[in-house]
Design a protein around this motif. Structure first.
Motif, PDB file in Angstrom:
ATOM      1  N   VAL A   1       0.852  -1.189   0.000  1.00  0.00           N
ATOM      2  CA  VAL A   1       0.000   0.000   0.000  1.00  0.00           C
ATOM      3  C   VAL A   1       0.889   1.242   0.000  1.00  0.00           C
ATOM      4  N   MET A   2       0.664   2.127  -0.965  1.00  0.00           N
ATOM      5  CA  MET A   2       1.480   3.330  -1.104  1.00  0.00           C
ATOM      6  C   MET A   2       0.683   4.618  -0.890  1.00  0.00           C
ATOM      7  N   TYR A   3      -0.647   4.521  -1.000  1.00  0.00           N
ATOM      8  CA  TYR A   3      -1.479   5.721  -0.863  1.00  0.00           C
ATOM      9  C   TYR A   3      -2.876   5.306  -0.424  1.00  0.00           C
ATOM     10  N   VAL A   4      -3.470   6.102   0.468  1.00  0.00           N
ATOM     11  CA  VAL A   4      -4.853   5.895   0.893  1.00  0.00           C
ATOM     12  C   VAL A   4      -5.519   7.262   1.018  1.00  0.00           C
ATOM     13  N   GLY A   5      -6.637   7.452   0.332  1.00  0.00           N
ATOM     14  CA  GLY A   5      -7.337   8.728   0.462  1.00  0.00           C
ATOM     15  C   GLY A   5      -8.125   9.105  -0.775  1.00  0.00           C
ATOM     16  N   LEU A   6      -8.537  10.374  -0.809  1.00  0.00           N
ATOM     17  CA  LEU A   6      -9.288  10.909  -1.935  1.00  0.00           C
ATOM     18  C   LEU A   6      -8.335  11.243  -3.082  1.00  0.00           C
ATOM     19  N   THR A   7      -8.868  11.285  -4.295  1.00  0.00           N
ATOM     20  CA  THR A   7      -8.061  11.604  -5.475  1.00  0.00           C
ATOM     21  C   THR A   7      -8.776  12.653  -6.318  1.00  0.00           C
ATOM     22  N   ASP A   8      -8.047  13.175  -7.293  1.00  0.00           N
ATOM     23  CA  ASP A   8      -8.632  14.153  -8.211  1.00  0.00           C
ATOM     24  C   ASP A   8      -9.259  13.499  -9.438  1.00  0.00           C
ATOM     25  N   PHE A   9      -8.882  12.243  -9.724  1.00  0.00           N
ATOM     26  CA  PHE A   9      -9.339  11.647 -10.976  1.00  0.00           C
ATOM     27  C   PHE A   9     -10.715  11.006 -10.875  1.00  0.00           C
ATOM     28  N   LYS A  10     -11.132  10.587  -9.662  1.00  0.00           N
ATOM     29  CA  LYS A  10     -12.465  10.018  -9.475  1.00  0.00           C
ATOM     30  C   LYS A  10     -12.904  10.256  -8.038  1.00  0.00           C
ATOM     31  N   PRO A  11     -14.224  10.344  -7.807  1.00  0.00           N
ATOM     32  CA  PRO A  11     -14.704  10.571  -6.439  1.00  0.00           C
ATOM     33  C   PRO A  11     -14.519   9.344  -5.559  1.00  0.00           C
TER      34      PRO A  11
ATOM     35  N   ALA B   1       6.961   2.185 -13.815  1.00  0.00           N
ATOM     36  CA  ALA B   1       5.828   2.139 -14.738  1.00  0.00           C
ATOM     37  C   ALA B   1       5.237   0.737 -14.777  1.00  0.00           C
ATOM     38  N   LYS B   2       3.911   0.660 -14.833  1.00  0.00           N
ATOM     39  CA  LYS B   2       3.145  -0.583 -14.905  1.00  0.00           C
ATOM     40  C   LYS B   2       3.108  -1.352 -13.582  1.00  0.00           C
ATOM     41  N   TYR B   3       3.692  -0.776 -12.526  1.00  0.00           N
ATOM     42  CA  TYR B   3       3.628  -1.435 -11.221  1.00  0.00           C
ATOM     43  C   TYR B   3       2.568  -0.791 -10.324  1.00  0.00           C
ATOM     44  N   GLY B   4       2.063   0.373 -10.695  1.00  0.00           N
ATOM     45  CA  GLY B   4       1.120   1.091  -9.854  1.00  0.00           C
ATOM     46  C   GLY B   4      -0.323   0.912 -10.286  1.00  0.00           C
ATOM     47  N   ALA B   5      -1.228   0.951  -9.301  1.00  0.00           N
ATOM     48  CA  ALA B   5      -2.656   0.848  -9.593  1.00  0.00           C
ATOM     49  C   ALA B   5      -3.444   1.467  -8.447  1.00  0.00           C
ATOM     50  N   PHE B   6      -4.670   1.890  -8.762  1.00  0.00           N
ATOM     51  CA  PHE B   6      -5.578   2.414  -7.746  1.00  0.00           C
ATOM     52  C   PHE B   6      -6.818   1.528  -7.716  1.00  0.00           C
ATOM     53  N   VAL B   7      -7.171   1.076  -6.526  1.00  0.00           N
ATOM     54  CA  VAL B   7      -8.326   0.198  -6.363  1.00  0.00           C
ATOM     55  C   VAL B   7      -9.167   0.700  -5.196  1.00  0.00           C
ATOM     56  N   LYS B   8     -10.406   0.244  -5.144  1.00  0.00           N
ATOM     57  CA  LYS B   8     -11.283   0.616  -4.051  1.00  0.00           C
ATOM     58  C   LYS B   8     -10.872  -0.126  -2.771  1.00  0.00           C
TER      59      LYS B   8
ATOM     60  N   TRP C   1      -9.671   5.905  -2.480  1.00  0.00           N
ATOM     61  CA  TRP C   1      -8.907   4.980  -3.310  1.00  0.00           C
ATOM     62  C   TRP C   1      -7.640   4.556  -2.582  1.00  0.00           C
ATOM     63  N   VAL C   2      -7.197   3.350  -2.921  1.00  0.00           N
ATOM     64  CA  VAL C   2      -5.954   2.822  -2.359  1.00  0.00           C
ATOM     65  C   VAL C   2      -4.957   2.654  -3.498  1.00  0.00           C
ATOM     66  N   GLY C   3      -3.819   3.332  -3.364  1.00  0.00           N
ATOM     67  CA  GLY C   3      -2.761   3.186  -4.354  1.00  0.00           C
ATOM     68  C   GLY C   3      -1.843   2.048  -3.961  1.00  0.00           C
ATOM     69  N   VAL C   4      -1.645   1.104  -4.877  1.00  0.00           N
ATOM     70  CA  VAL C   4      -0.858  -0.095  -4.583  1.00  0.00           C
ATOM     71  C   VAL C   4       0.302  -0.208  -5.563  1.00  0.00           C
ATOM     72  N   ARG C   5       1.472  -0.553  -5.022  1.00  0.00           N
ATOM     73  CA  ARG C   5       2.616  -0.903  -5.866  1.00  0.00           C
ATOM     74  C   ARG C   5       2.687  -2.423  -5.909  1.00  0.00           C
ATOM     75  N   TYR C   6       2.349  -2.984  -7.069  1.00  0.00           N
ATOM     76  CA  TYR C   6       2.324  -4.433  -7.201  1.00  0.00           C
ATOM     77  C   TYR C   6       3.737  -5.012  -7.213  1.00  0.00           C
ATOM     78  N   ASP C   7       3.818  -6.290  -6.856  1.00  0.00           N
ATOM     79  CA  ASP C   7       5.102  -6.992  -6.913  1.00  0.00           C
ATOM     80  C   ASP C   7       5.488  -7.332  -8.344  1.00  0.00           C
ATOM     81  N   GLU C   8       4.505  -7.364  -9.222  1.00  0.00           N
ATOM     82  CA  GLU C   8       4.736  -7.654 -10.635  1.00  0.00           C
ATOM     83  C   GLU C   8       4.269  -6.458 -11.472  1.00  0.00           C
ATOM     84  N   PRO C   9       4.729  -6.360 -12.697  1.00  0.00           N
ATOM     85  CA  PRO C   9       4.283  -5.256 -13.573  1.00  0.00           C
ATOM     86  C   PRO C   9       2.884  -5.513 -14.135  1.00  0.00           C
ATOM     87  N   LEU C  10       1.900  -5.524 -13.239  1.00  0.00           N
ATOM     88  CA  LEU C  10       0.513  -5.794 -13.623  1.00  0.00           C
ATOM     89  C   LEU C  10      -0.378  -4.571 -13.434  1.00  0.00           C
ATOM     90  N   GLY C  11       0.228  -3.428 -13.163  1.00  0.00           N
ATOM     91  CA  GLY C  11      -0.553  -2.225 -12.922  1.00  0.00           C
ATOM     92  C   GLY C  11      -0.830  -1.434 -14.182  1.00  0.00           C
TER      93      GLY C  11
END
Length: 244
Positions: A179-189, A218-225, A192-202
């Motif tokens: 987990v790298m980020y938790v909170g509100l974002t500008d891109f969607k209401p 690049a490709k390691y980051g993702a935002f999920v609920k 969101w939880v920002g995750v750095r995956y162990d694999e390039p699946l983001g």
């Protein structure tokens, strides 16, 4: 010049014009006189019938003849399916002039004048209490949105930056990361939880629309609920990415 001997009452041809760059496929009766045919072409090419000169081309775009006898029937010429009839305009209009919609005068009405009208979609929706004018429904939707946001906030509060996690996003395989980020974002209401995956699946490198929320490759980051994230002792697996 090879001409088909078909006697079908109608013929399907392509219409082109010196006024524009596109072609139209149309069907016409062979019993039309050229004068009548020109009148029908007015609606297709926008040129006055009196300013038209017609040329007939075969399906292979080979010139056949001019259609210059006003009282002659269209079927008296070697017109067959797939032929092209080219309209040369002599009215003085320039090529593409009818394609430039920026020159078309547009009807405009002020918001105040539109609001005063009684025969508009807006006035109908107000009278019928539909959509945004249904106060009861709008209040219900706002309450549901507030409830969802409250639930997401509670879920997000249980997730800490730096925690190891598993992500079970809809339609995706189970993924592990940090987990790298938790909170509100500008891109969607919502939260969101920002995750750095162990694999390039983001999908990103921790930034979205030019705003950075965390750092990763690049490709390691993702935002999920938050509901898709489970924190716990999930060690990084050896995927053999460094093996030769």
């Amino acid at each position: 010049m090879e001409v088909s001997g078909t006697s079908a009452p109608t013929v399907t041809v392509f219409i082109s014009s010196s006024l524009n760059s596109f072609r139209s496929e149309k069907r016409y009766s062979r019993s039309l006189t050229i004068a009548e045919f020109k009148c029908k072409l007015e609606l297709v090419v926008g040129s006055p019938a009196s300013c038209m000169e017609l040329e007939l081309y075969g399906a292979d775009d080979q010139f056949y003849s001019k259609l210059d006898q006003e009282d002659a029937l269209l079927g008296s010429y070697p017109v067959d399916d797939g032929c092209r009839i080219h309209v040369i305009d002599h009215s003085g209009v320039r090529l593409g002039e009818y394609e430039d919609v920026s020159k078309v005068e547009k009807y405009e009405i002020s918001p105040e004048a539109y609001e005063r009208r009684q025969n508009t979609v807006r006035s109908f929706m107000k009278r019928s209490k539909l959509g945004p004018y249904n106060e009861e429904l709008r209040a219900q939707q706002e309450a549901e949105a507030a409830q969802r946001l409250s639930e997401e906030e509670a879920q997000a509060s249980a997730i800490s930056v730096g925690s190891r996690c598993e992500v079970r996003a809809p339609g995706q395989s189970l993924r592990r990361g940090t987990v790298m980020y938790v909170g509100l974002t500008d891109f969607k209401p919502g939260y969101w939880v920002g995750v750095r995956y162990d694999e390039p699946l983001g999908k990103n490198d921790g930034s979205v629309n030019g705003k950075r929320y965390f750092e990763c490759q690049a490709k390691y980051g993702a935002f999920v609920k938050p509901a898709a994230v489970t924190v716990g002792d999930f060690p990084e697996e050896d995927y053999g990415l460094d093996e030769m």
